[in-house]
Design a protein around this motif. Structure first.
Motif, short mmCIF file in Angstrom:
data_model
loop_
_atom_site.label_atom_id
_atom_site.label_comp_id
_atom_site.label_asym_id
_atom_site.label_seq_id
_atom_site.Cartn_x
_atom_site.Cartn_y
_atom_site.Cartn_z
N GLU A 128 -59.81 58.38 -28.48
CA GLU A 128 -60.25 59.77 -28.45
C GLU A 128 -59.76 60.42 -27.16
OE1 GLU A 128 -64.51 60.04 -28.43
OE2 GLU A 128 -64.70 58.64 -26.80
N ASP A 129 -59.70 61.74 -27.19
CA ASP A 129 -59.34 62.48 -25.99
C ASP A 129 -60.57 62.58 -25.08
OD1 ASP A 129 -56.74 62.97 -26.88
OD2 ASP A 129 -57.35 64.78 -27.95
N LEU A 130 -60.34 62.59 -23.78
CA LEU A 130 -61.42 62.78 -22.84
C LEU A 130 -61.84 64.25 -22.82
CD1 LEU A 130 -60.13 60.68 -19.80
CD2 LEU A 130 -61.96 60.08 -21.39
N LEU A 131 -63.12 64.48 -22.59
CA LEU A 131 -63.63 65.84 -22.44
C LEU A 131 -63.06 66.42 -21.15
CD1 LEU A 131 -65.68 68.11 -23.20
CD2 LEU A 131 -67.34 66.88 -21.78
N VAL A 132 -62.38 67.54 -21.24
CA VAL A 132 -61.80 68.18 -20.05
C VAL A 132 -62.56 69.47 -19.80
CG1 VAL A 132 -59.74 69.19 -19.04
CG2 VAL A 132 -59.53 67.19 -20.52
N LEU A 133 -63.16 69.56 -18.63
CA LEU A 133 -63.92 70.76 -18.26
C LEU A 133 -63.19 71.51 -17.15
CD1 LEU A 133 -67.49 69.19 -18.18
CD2 LEU A 133 -66.57 70.73 -19.91
N ASP A 134 -63.28 72.82 -17.18
CA ASP A 134 -62.68 73.67 -16.15
C ASP A 134 -63.74 73.95 -15.09
OD1 ASP A 134 -60.99 75.36 -14.75
OD2 ASP A 134 -61.36 77.08 -16.07
N ARG A 146 -63.73 57.79 -33.09
CA ARG A 146 -65.17 57.73 -32.77
C ARG A 146 -65.98 57.94 -34.03
NH1 ARG A 146 -68.48 56.81 -28.93
NH2 ARG A 146 -66.83 56.91 -27.40
N THR A 147 -65.54 58.84 -34.93
CA THR A 147 -66.25 59.09 -36.18
C THR A 147 -66.33 57.82 -37.02
OG1 THR A 147 -65.50 61.38 -36.15
CG2 THR A 147 -66.30 60.53 -38.26
N ALA A 148 -65.22 57.11 -37.14
CA ALA A 148 -65.20 55.87 -37.90
C ALA A 148 -66.12 54.83 -37.25
CB ALA A 148 -63.79 55.33 -38.02
N PHE A 149 -66.10 54.75 -35.92
CA PHE A 149 -66.97 53.82 -35.20
C PHE A 149 -68.44 54.13 -35.47
CE2 PHE A 149 -69.66 53.26 -31.45
CZ PHE A 149 -69.70 51.87 -31.39
N LEU A 150 -68.81 55.41 -35.41
CA LEU A 150 -70.20 55.79 -35.64
C LEU A 150 -70.65 55.48 -37.06
CD1 LEU A 150 -70.34 59.12 -33.60
CD2 LEU A 150 -71.30 56.89 -32.97
N GLU A 151 -69.74 55.60 -38.03
CA GLU A 151 -70.06 55.25 -39.41
C GLU A 151 -70.33 53.74 -39.52
OE1 GLU A 151 -66.84 56.69 -41.82
OE2 GLU A 151 -67.34 58.78 -41.44
N LYS A 194 -71.25 51.75 -37.09
CA LYS A 194 -72.47 51.48 -36.33
C LYS A 194 -73.70 51.80 -37.18
CE LYS A 194 -74.91 52.94 -32.21
NZ LYS A 194 -75.18 54.08 -31.37
N LYS A 195 -73.69 52.94 -37.86
CA LYS A 195 -74.82 53.35 -38.70
C LYS A 195 -75.06 52.35 -39.81
CE LYS A 195 -77.32 56.94 -40.84
NZ LYS A 195 -78.50 56.12 -41.04
N LYS A 196 -74.00 51.91 -40.47
CA LYS A 196 -74.12 50.92 -41.55
C LYS A 196 -74.73 49.62 -41.02
CE LYS A 196 -70.38 52.61 -44.43
NZ LYS A 196 -69.02 52.38 -44.90
N LYS A 197 -74.29 49.19 -39.84
CA LYS A 197 -74.83 47.96 -39.25
C LYS A 197 -76.31 48.13 -38.90
CE LYS A 197 -71.09 45.43 -39.16
NZ LYS A 197 -70.96 44.22 -39.95
N GLU A 198 -76.65 49.28 -38.30
CA GLU A 198 -78.05 49.54 -37.95
C GLU A 198 -78.92 49.60 -39.20
OE1 GLU A 198 -77.63 53.16 -35.71
OE2 GLU A 198 -77.35 52.10 -33.81
N ASP A 199 -78.43 50.25 -40.25
CA ASP A 199 -79.19 50.35 -41.50
C ASP A 199 -79.40 48.98 -42.15
OD1 ASP A 199 -79.33 53.06 -41.13
OD2 ASP A 199 -77.80 53.56 -42.63
N SER A 200 -78.46 48.07 -41.95
CA SER A 200 -78.59 46.75 -42.55
C SER A 200 -79.71 45.92 -41.92
CB SER A 200 -77.26 45.98 -42.45
OG SER A 200 -77.03 45.54 -41.13
N PHE A 201 -80.18 46.32 -40.74
CA PHE A 201 -81.29 45.63 -40.09
C PHE A 201 -82.65 46.08 -40.58
CE2 PHE A 201 -78.03 45.13 -36.67
CZ PHE A 201 -77.95 43.75 -36.72
N MET A 202 -82.69 47.17 -41.31
CA MET A 202 -83.98 47.72 -41.77
C MET A 202 -84.38 47.19 -43.11
SD MET A 202 -83.78 51.59 -40.53
CE MET A 202 -83.64 51.96 -38.84
#
Length: 113
Positions: A4-10, A98-103, A105-113
């Motif tokens: 991912e690109d880094l957040l660049v602030l002015d 990052r979007t794919a990673f979060l998806e 991560k969510k699937k893994k977290e949901d599998s613990f419930m």
């Protein structure tokens, strides 16, 4: 590996160092995100590292305090390591967004419930 690109602030630096944080004189800087959110940071030129907490960086010194909305991150004390540290980029693994990673991560977290 997340790509991912880094957040660049002015950043706009305001005046001279007038406050101290963790024993270092700090300057104040303000930036506005693309969504209109104001970020205020205090950095020390005594530690000429263009970094800070989380994804805040880009000032001519280490960021010791950040205020963003109702959240504040602040250094309380610093311990400096004088050893030279070499960080190498990973050479193995799959690159994903990052979007794919979060998806995943969510699937893994949901599998613990």
């Amino acid at each position: 590996m997340i790509e991912e690109d880094l957040l660049v602030l002015d950043w706009k630096v305001e005046g001279e160092a007038t406050e101290e944080i963790a024993g270092y004189k700090v300057n104040k800087a303000i930036a506005t995100t693309e969504h209109g959110k104001e970020i205020t940071a205090w950095f020390t030129a005594d530690l000429p590292v263009n970094d800070g907490p989380r994804h805040y960086w880009g000032l001519p010194g280490l960021i010791l305090k950040v205020m963003a909305g109702d959240k504040t991150i602040q250094a309380r004390n610093l311990t400096l390591n004088k050893e030279k540290l070499v960080i190498e980029a990973p050479r193995e693994g799959e690159s994903i967004s990052r979007t794919a990673f979060l998806e995943i991560k969510k699937k893994k977290e949901d599998s613990f419930m």
